[in-house]
Motif scaffolding. Structure first.
Motif, mmCIF file in Angstrom:
data_model
loop_
_atom_site.group_PDB
_atom_site.id
_atom_site.type_symbol
_atom_site.label_atom_id
_atom_site.label_comp_id
_atom_site.label_asym_id
_atom_site.label_seq_id
_atom_site.Cartn_x
_atom_site.Cartn_y
_atom_site.Cartn_z
ATOM 1 N N ASN A 121 -0.006 -3.599 -6.202
ATOM 2 C CA ASN A 121 -0.974 -2.765 -5.472
ATOM 3 C C ASN A 121 -2.285 -2.859 -6.229
ATOM 4 O O ASN A 121 -2.328 -3.345 -7.369
ATOM 5 C CB ASN A 121 -0.475 -1.313 -5.392
ATOM 6 C CG ASN A 121 -1.195 -0.488 -4.313
ATOM 7 O OD1 ASN A 121 -2.142 -0.948 -3.659
ATOM 8 N ND2 ASN A 121 -0.737 0.752 -4.135
ATOM 9 N N ASN A 172 -5.760 -4.130 0.710
ATOM 10 C CA ASN A 172 -4.629 -4.933 0.246
ATOM 11 C C ASN A 172 -4.428 -6.218 1.044
ATOM 12 O O ASN A 172 -3.688 -7.097 0.612
ATOM 13 C CB ASN A 172 -3.349 -4.082 0.261
ATOM 14 C CG ASN A 172 -3.255 -3.205 -0.980
ATOM 15 O OD1 ASN A 172 -4.119 -3.270 -1.857
ATOM 16 N ND2 ASN A 172 -2.205 -2.416 -1.067
ATOM 17 N N THR A 208 -6.376 0.800 5.492
ATOM 18 C CA THR A 208 -7.767 0.480 5.193
ATOM 19 C C THR A 208 -8.285 -0.623 6.116
ATOM 20 O O THR A 208 -9.396 -0.563 6.591
ATOM 21 C CB THR A 208 -7.894 -0.024 3.735
ATOM 22 O OG1 THR A 208 -7.099 0.801 2.924
ATOM 23 C CG2 THR A 208 -9.323 -0.007 3.286
ATOM 24 N N SER A 235 0.881 -1.177 0.000
ATOM 25 C CA SER A 235 0.000 0.000 0.000
ATOM 26 C C SER A 235 0.914 1.221 0.000
ATOM 27 O O SER A 235 2.104 1.107 -0.237
ATOM 28 C CB SER A 235 -0.873 0.013 1.252
ATOM 29 O OG SER A 235 -1.550 -1.191 1.392
ATOM 30 N N GLY A 236 0.337 2.357 0.297
ATOM 31 C CA GLY A 236 1.166 3.559 0.451
ATOM 32 C C GLY A 236 1.063 4.536 -0.697
ATOM 33 O O GLY A 236 1.651 5.609 -0.650
ATOM 34 N N ALA A 237 0.295 4.173 -1.750
ATOM 35 C CA ALA A 237 0.186 5.095 -2.891
ATOM 36 C C ALA A 237 -0.502 6.393 -2.472
ATOM 37 O O ALA A 237 -0.038 7.492 -2.798
ATOM 38 C CB ALA A 237 -0.572 4.426 -4.032
ATOM 39 N N GLN A 238 -1.589 6.241 -1.728
ATOM 40 C CA GLN A 238 -2.306 7.468 -1.334
ATOM 41 C C GLN A 238 -1.470 8.312 -0.381
ATOM 42 O O GLN A 238 -1.435 9.540 -0.503
ATOM 43 C CB GLN A 238 -3.637 7.107 -0.682
ATOM 44 C CG GLN A 238 -4.622 6.544 -1.692
ATOM 45 C CD GLN A 238 -5.990 6.298 -1.085
ATOM 46 O OE1 GLN A 238 -6.444 7.042 -0.234
ATOM 47 N NE2 GLN A 238 -6.635 5.239 -1.524
ATOM 48 N N ASP A 289 -5.911 1.421 -8.204
ATOM 49 C CA ASP A 289 -6.915 2.317 -7.615
ATOM 50 C C ASP A 289 -7.547 3.275 -8.620
ATOM 51 O O ASP A 289 -8.732 3.576 -8.527
ATOM 52 C CB ASP A 289 -6.277 3.160 -6.495
ATOM 53 C CG ASP A 289 -5.965 2.353 -5.250
ATOM 54 O OD1 ASP A 289 -6.729 1.422 -4.944
ATOM 55 O OD2 ASP A 289 -4.957 2.644 -4.590
HETATM 56 N N1 GLU Z 1 -4.185 0.797 -2.521
HETATM 57 C C1 GLU Z 1 -4.139 1.725 -1.433
HETATM 58 C C2 GLU Z 1 -2.867 2.564 -1.462
HETATM 59 O O1 GLU Z 1 -1.862 2.146 -1.988
HETATM 60 C C3 GLU Z 1 -4.181 1.063 -0.076
HETATM 61 C C4 GLU Z 1 -5.178 0.001 0.175
HETATM 62 C C5 GLU Z 1 -4.956 -0.636 1.563
HETATM 63 O O2 GLU Z 1 -4.239 -0.052 2.392
HETATM 64 O O3 GLU Z 1 -5.468 -1.711 1.847
HETATM 65 O O4 GLU Z 1 -2.804 3.655 -0.925
#
Ligand code: GLU
Length: 280
Positions: free
Chosen positions: A131, A146, A208, A47-50, A134
């Protein structure tokens, strides 16, 4: 050769702060590279994209709308991969970005395609970094978290282990933040209603999934023949200790069927039945 899927959530990558914690990510990258060099097959679900997007855009006012979050992911996914790629370069390790949605892992033609790509990356000794996609994922086709995505990947790839790294040491007999007498459960032979009852409610602000989502993921993976471990990403050298020193850390969920039975179920139910689908 052991096939290991490692899932890291936002809270582990940021250490609970608003920013990605680079030294911490470097430690993770170093451990994954060492496992890989020891001959294991390694896949990272990150995760970590946001969080990366928010950081890059200088922390815009938080907005809960889906397009806003998708924008953060679109900005941040590239930032995140750039960081991983630079850090893995220190170990001469090539990585690949793989973005998936639920349909990519449940609709047969697409699932075979995704599996073949991932298999080829592993054959070429490249570490896939997965990932959720999204920016294109609407509620109907999202996995949504995730933890479950990593379990689906573990099933499709018939992994030996799924390791879900989080900010807790594993599953406790009660919520350790509220009950000081809570004990870590070292092993769970079969996930049942009681396991979910124990896990109920725990979660952090940044990521999440809470513990319930992790147990759901562990259930999906163990039903597909994958041993699942929930452990703390804050634990020093957690992956090395698990897979090179064979230490027992965190909570280990034992597989309840074989890979073959798991594959049959996967084919019959289109990955997950539609009633399992979560809309967030
Ligand atoms: N796909 C989201 C992200 O990379 C996170 C989803 C999750 O934390 O489960 O920010």
């Amino acid at each position: 050769m052991t096939r290991i899927i490692v899932k890291v959530g936002t809270s582990t990558l940021t250490g609970g702060t608003p920013r990605l914690n680079r030294p911490r990510i470097l430690e993770l990258v170093s451990q994954l590279s060492q496992l890989h060099q020891a001959g294991h097959e390694v896949i990272l679900v990150s995760s970590g994209a946001q969080a990366a997007g928010r950081e890059r855009l200088n922390f815009p006012d938080y907005n809960k709308s889906v397009p806003f979050k998708q924008m953060l992911s679109a900005v941040g996914q590239g930032q995140l991969m750039h960081l991983y790629s630079q850090l893995f370069d220190l170990y001469d390790q090539t990585v690949a970005q793989v973005l998936l949605t639920r349909d990519d892992l449940s609709e047969r033609g697409r699932y075979l395609n995704a599996r073949d790509t991932l298999d080829m990356l592993l054959t070429e000794r490249i570490i896939p970094i997965i990932n959720e996609n999204d920016t294109v994922a609407t509620n109907e086709i999202r996995v949504g978290d995730n933890d479950n995505l990593s379990a689906m990947v573990a099933s499709v790839l018939e992994a030996d282990f799924l390791v879900i790294l989080t900010d807790q040491k594993g599953l406790f007999t009660a919520d350790p933040r509220k009950d000081p007498s809570a004990q870590l459960i070292a092993q769970v032979a079969r996930i049942d209603a009681n396991t979910f009852a124990i896990a109920g409610g725990a979660g952090t602000k940044m990521g999440t999934g809470g513990m319930t989502t992790k147990i759901e993921a562990a259930q999906l993976a163990t039903r597909s023949g994958v041993t699942t471990i929930i452990a703390s990403g804050n634990e020093q050298n957690v992956l090395i200790r698990l897979f090179i020193q064979n230490e027992a850390i965190g909570t280990r969920f034992l597989p309840t069927s074989t890979h073959l039975e798991g594959r049959k179920r996967w084919m019959l139910t289109d990955g997950c039945s539609p009633t399992d689908r979560k809309v967030r």
